[in-house]
Enzyme design. Structure first.
Site, PDB file in Angstrom:
ATOM      1  N   SER A  52       0.828  -1.214   0.000  1.00  0.00           N
ATOM      2  CA  SER A  52       0.000   0.000   0.000  1.00  0.00           C
ATOM      3  C   SER A  52       0.863   1.266   0.000  1.00  0.00           C
ATOM      4  O   SER A  52       0.346   2.364  -0.194  1.00  0.00           O
ATOM      5  CB  SER A  52      -0.954   0.003   1.201  1.00  0.00           C
ATOM      6  OG  SER A  52      -0.225  -0.014   2.411  1.00  0.00           O
ATOM      7  N   HIS A  53       2.175   1.132   0.255  1.00  0.00           N
ATOM      8  CA  HIS A  53       3.054   2.308   0.270  1.00  0.00           C
ATOM      9  C   HIS A  53       4.294   2.141  -0.595  1.00  0.00           C
ATOM     10  O   HIS A  53       5.273   2.858  -0.442  1.00  0.00           O
ATOM     11  CB  HIS A  53       3.390   2.691   1.714  1.00  0.00           C
ATOM     12  CG  HIS A  53       2.198   3.217   2.420  1.00  0.00           C
ATOM     13  ND1 HIS A  53       1.255   2.381   2.985  1.00  0.00           N
ATOM     14  CD2 HIS A  53       1.731   4.472   2.571  1.00  0.00           C
ATOM     15  CE1 HIS A  53       0.272   3.103   3.489  1.00  0.00           C
ATOM     16  NE2 HIS A  53       0.530   4.381   3.257  1.00  0.00           N
ATOM     17  N   ASP A  92      -4.989   0.743   1.775  1.00  0.00           N
ATOM     18  CA  ASP A  92      -5.599  -0.579   1.579  1.00  0.00           C
ATOM     19  C   ASP A  92      -7.060  -0.459   1.165  1.00  0.00           C
ATOM     20  O   ASP A  92      -7.579  -1.347   0.479  1.00  0.00           O
ATOM     21  CB  ASP A  92      -5.446  -1.430   2.844  1.00  0.00           C
ATOM     22  CG  ASP A  92      -4.021  -1.936   3.001  1.00  0.00           C
ATOM     23  OD1 ASP A  92      -3.410  -2.297   1.980  1.00  0.00           O
ATOM     24  OD2 ASP A  92      -3.514  -1.948   4.138  1.00  0.00           O
TER      25      ASP A  92
END
Ligand code: NDP
Ligand code: PYC
Length: 339
Positions: free
Chosen positions: A49-50, A190
């Site tokens: 997610s990053h 997410d």
């Protein structure tokens, strides 16, 4: 089922590609290297997610004029154990690295020191900010606030960001013990990933625009909001993060900054706070062994794994096989680098 990767890149090659994208979009060479290493580390460790998922958002924010990729942070020595940084509207990671030598000097002198960063953008995972301190033998805790998308427990309006807390400690005979978690029931990243994939969320993550519970990520993103994890307990942690990251540093609360004039802005403009401790000052010369001992007890008691274990397994695989990327994602990165 996870789709097999089409391409595997070495960490160095991914860093070079991401650095090129940052530079193309107005980031200085120095800051671009820092951000590229940060983002590639997230992708390498499976912090999806990053990782590269965020590159389009970085580019969009930079092109909107909302964040200054060339900012040169100003480090201030404001007390025996207090370092302050004005990130000047740039990213927090270069601000933290600019302050790091002074911070470490103070930790060595005093046993503890804090770092307060303000006027900064953080768009990444938090573990890359604390893990290197533990690699050097220090205990570190960091918090950062983000953009208002979390309603307080029992509340109706989003006040908090997803406000993560990360902690790192040396551990004898193993990688440092590190956890890094949002204070919301799920990270915003997410929710975006679930919305794109058309997946429902588990119950208890968020509410729709009318404040009604929903498992639909699109309803959360379209005027809805997230909930703190663990009811009133996560709520207090989210509030503490606002206090430390914004009130204490001189940064903005998650609901305070106005990015409406910058179409495409995505990076929260807030603050970040660190506490770094030299565990040797505890008078206990077996600190790292004690940490390993409590971690072992937890596993012996039946916890399947410790925080950070998944990342290290993913990292080890990436170091052997390369960092897996789909052909589609690789193409998107190449397009960002070449246009
Ligand atoms: P997760 O819930 O995925 O994981 C939180 C922590 O729990 C991690 O340290 C993870 O370790 C650990 N963990 C997960 N599952 C287990 C398990 N079964 N047993 C033991 N430990 C476990 O993270 P979040 O969704 O809360 O946050 C995701 C990321 O989003 C974080 O990196 C966070 O920093 C980032 N974020 C950034 C924000 C910003 O403003 N910049 C805002 C909010 C979030 P492991 O990693 O090994 O799985
Ligand atoms: O995933 O919640 C998140 C997030 C906010 C800012 C950066 N990441």
């Amino acid at each position: 089922m996870t789709k097999a990767a089409d391409i595997h890149l070495s960490y160095a090659d991914l860093v070079a590609l991401l650095q090129k994208i940052f530079v193309k979009n107005g980031v200085s060479e120095n800051n671009a290297k820092i951000l590229a290493e940060n983002c590639a580390s997230c992708e390498r460790d499976g912090s999806i997610s990053h990782g590269i998922f965020r590159m389009a958002g970085y580019v969009s924010s930079l092109n909107s004029g909302w964040v200054d990729g060339k900012a040169v942070p100003e480090v201030e020595d404001v007390g025996p154990a207090f370092v302050r940084v004005d990130a000047k509207g740039g990213f927090t990671q270069p601000a933290m690295l600019a302050a790091r030598p002074l911070l470490i000097e103070k930790v060595r002198q005093n046993g503890v020191a804090v770092l307060a960063i303000r006027r900064s953008h953080h768009f990444s995972a938090l573990w890359p900010d604390v893990e290197p301190f533990a690699d050097e033998g220090f205990v570190a805790l960091s918090v950062v606030n983000s953009m208002a998308c979390v309603v307080p427990h029992g509340g109706k309006t989003a006040v908090f960001g997803t406000n993560p807390v990360a902690f790192a400690s040396p551990r004898a005979g193993a990688a440092p013990f590190v956890f890094d978690q949002a204070s919301s029931a799920i990270a915003h990243g997410d929710v975006q990933i679930a919305a794109r994939a058309g997946h429902e969320l588990k119950p208890g993550m968020g509410v729709d625009r009318d404040g009604q519970p929903t498992n639909d990520p699109k309803a959360i993103l379209d005027g809805g909001a997230l909930l703190p994890f663990g009811g009133h307990k996560g709520n207090s942690i989210a509030l503490m993060v606002e206090i430390l990251s914004a009130a204490l540093t001189g940064g903005y609360f998650s609901g305070e900054f106005d990015w409406s004039g910058h179409k495409g802005a995505q990076t929260p403009f807030t603050g970040q706070f660190f506490i770094v401790i030299d565990p040797a000052r505890g008078g206990n010369d077996v600190f790292a062994e004690r940490v390993a001992g409590i971690c072992d007890l937890v596993l012996e008691a039946g916890q399947e794994r410790l925080p950070g274990d998944r990342r290290h397994v993913t990292r080890a695989k990436a170091e052997t096989d390369g960092i897996p990327l789909s052909a589609e994602n690789y193409k998107k990165l190449k397009a960002l680098a070449d246009t």
